[in-house]
Scaffold this motif. Structure first.
Motif, short mmCIF file in Angstrom:
data_model
loop_
_atom_site.label_atom_id
_atom_site.label_comp_id
_atom_site.label_asym_id
_atom_site.label_seq_id
_atom_site.Cartn_x
_atom_site.Cartn_y
_atom_site.Cartn_z
N ALA A 189 52.45 7.49 -96.57
CA ALA A 189 53.19 7.91 -97.75
C ALA A 189 54.61 8.29 -97.36
CB ALA A 189 52.51 9.09 -98.45
N PHE A 249 47.90 2.05 -99.23
CA PHE A 249 46.46 2.20 -99.03
C PHE A 249 45.90 0.87 -98.58
CE2 PHE A 249 47.60 5.68 -101.67
CZ PHE A 249 46.63 6.67 -101.52
N THR A 288 47.63 11.70 -100.57
CA THR A 288 46.73 10.90 -99.75
C THR A 288 45.51 10.40 -100.51
OG1 THR A 288 45.54 12.87 -98.97
CG2 THR A 288 47.43 12.14 -97.68
N LYS A 289 45.39 10.73 -101.78
CA LYS A 289 44.25 10.33 -102.59
C LYS A 289 44.67 9.27 -103.60
CE LYS A 289 42.20 14.95 -102.38
NZ LYS A 289 41.73 16.10 -103.18
N GLY A 292 53.22 5.16 -101.61
CA GLY A 292 52.17 5.16 -100.61
C GLY A 292 51.62 3.77 -100.36
N TYR A 323 54.16 10.62 -93.97
CA TYR A 323 52.87 11.11 -93.53
C TYR A 323 51.97 9.92 -93.30
CZ TYR A 323 48.61 13.88 -93.24
OH TYR A 323 47.44 14.46 -92.82
N TYR A 324 51.16 9.98 -92.24
CA TYR A 324 50.32 8.87 -91.85
C TYR A 324 48.88 9.30 -91.61
CZ TYR A 324 54.81 6.67 -90.87
OH TYR A 324 56.09 6.16 -90.97
N ALA A 325 47.97 8.39 -91.91
CA ALA A 325 46.59 8.59 -91.50
C ALA A 325 46.51 8.52 -89.98
CB ALA A 325 45.69 7.53 -92.12
N GLU A 348 41.31 3.46 -98.64
CA GLU A 348 41.71 4.59 -97.83
C GLU A 348 43.22 4.66 -97.67
OE1 GLU A 348 40.05 4.30 -93.91
OE2 GLU A 348 41.40 2.70 -93.29
N PHE A 349 43.68 5.89 -97.50
CA PHE A 349 45.10 6.16 -97.34
C PHE A 349 45.60 5.67 -95.99
CE2 PHE A 349 48.17 9.14 -95.45
CZ PHE A 349 49.24 8.96 -96.32
N LEU A 353 53.71 13.31 -100.87
CA LEU A 353 52.94 12.74 -99.75
C LEU A 353 51.45 12.73 -100.04
CD1 LEU A 353 54.87 14.34 -96.74
CD2 LEU A 353 55.34 12.20 -97.95
#
Length: 123
Positions: free
Chosen positions: A50, A37, A105-106, A35, A59-61, A46-47, A103
């Protein structure tokens, strides 16, 4: 066990592009979800993006979707973040991370972290 080193950061004008790289040590790179960040001054980490172990899923913000692309080359133990159409609000320290949650996100879902590379986007 795993060391991560980011590179490719720098200063770029709004609308420009940068490609970040993250080189990983170890023989089990292909076992990790990777990932990216980012952390701006005074804000929480923040993410951003990933990628699955094989590279088949990403996967995207919402803030970067359509502009950033994450990829990996397991033969080279390297993950990349291609950043296009950069905006001043993308300015942050960007961190590469390795973990085991699909994936994730944290930040807590990643076990290993690089030291970060600065990206500054001027207006």
């Amino acid at each position: 066990q795993v060391q991560l080193v980011e590179s490719g950061g720098g200063l770029v004008q709004a609308g420009g592009s940068l490609r970040l790289s993250c080189a990983a040590s170890g023989r089990t790179f292909s076992s990790y979800v990777m990932g990216w960040f980012r952390q701006a001054p005074g804000k929480e980490r923040e993410f951003a993006a990933a990628i699955s172990t094989s590279g088949g899923r990403t996967y995207y913000a919402d803030s970067v979707k359509g502009r950033f692309t994450i990829s990996r080359d397991n033969a080279k133990n390297t993950v990349y973040l291609q950043m296009n159409s950069l905006k001043p609000e993308d300015t942050a320290v960007y961190y590469c991370a390795a973990g085991f949650v699909s994936l994730g996100t944290k930040t807590s879902e990643y076990k290993y972290w690089g030291r970060g590379t600065q990206v500054t986007v001027s207006s």
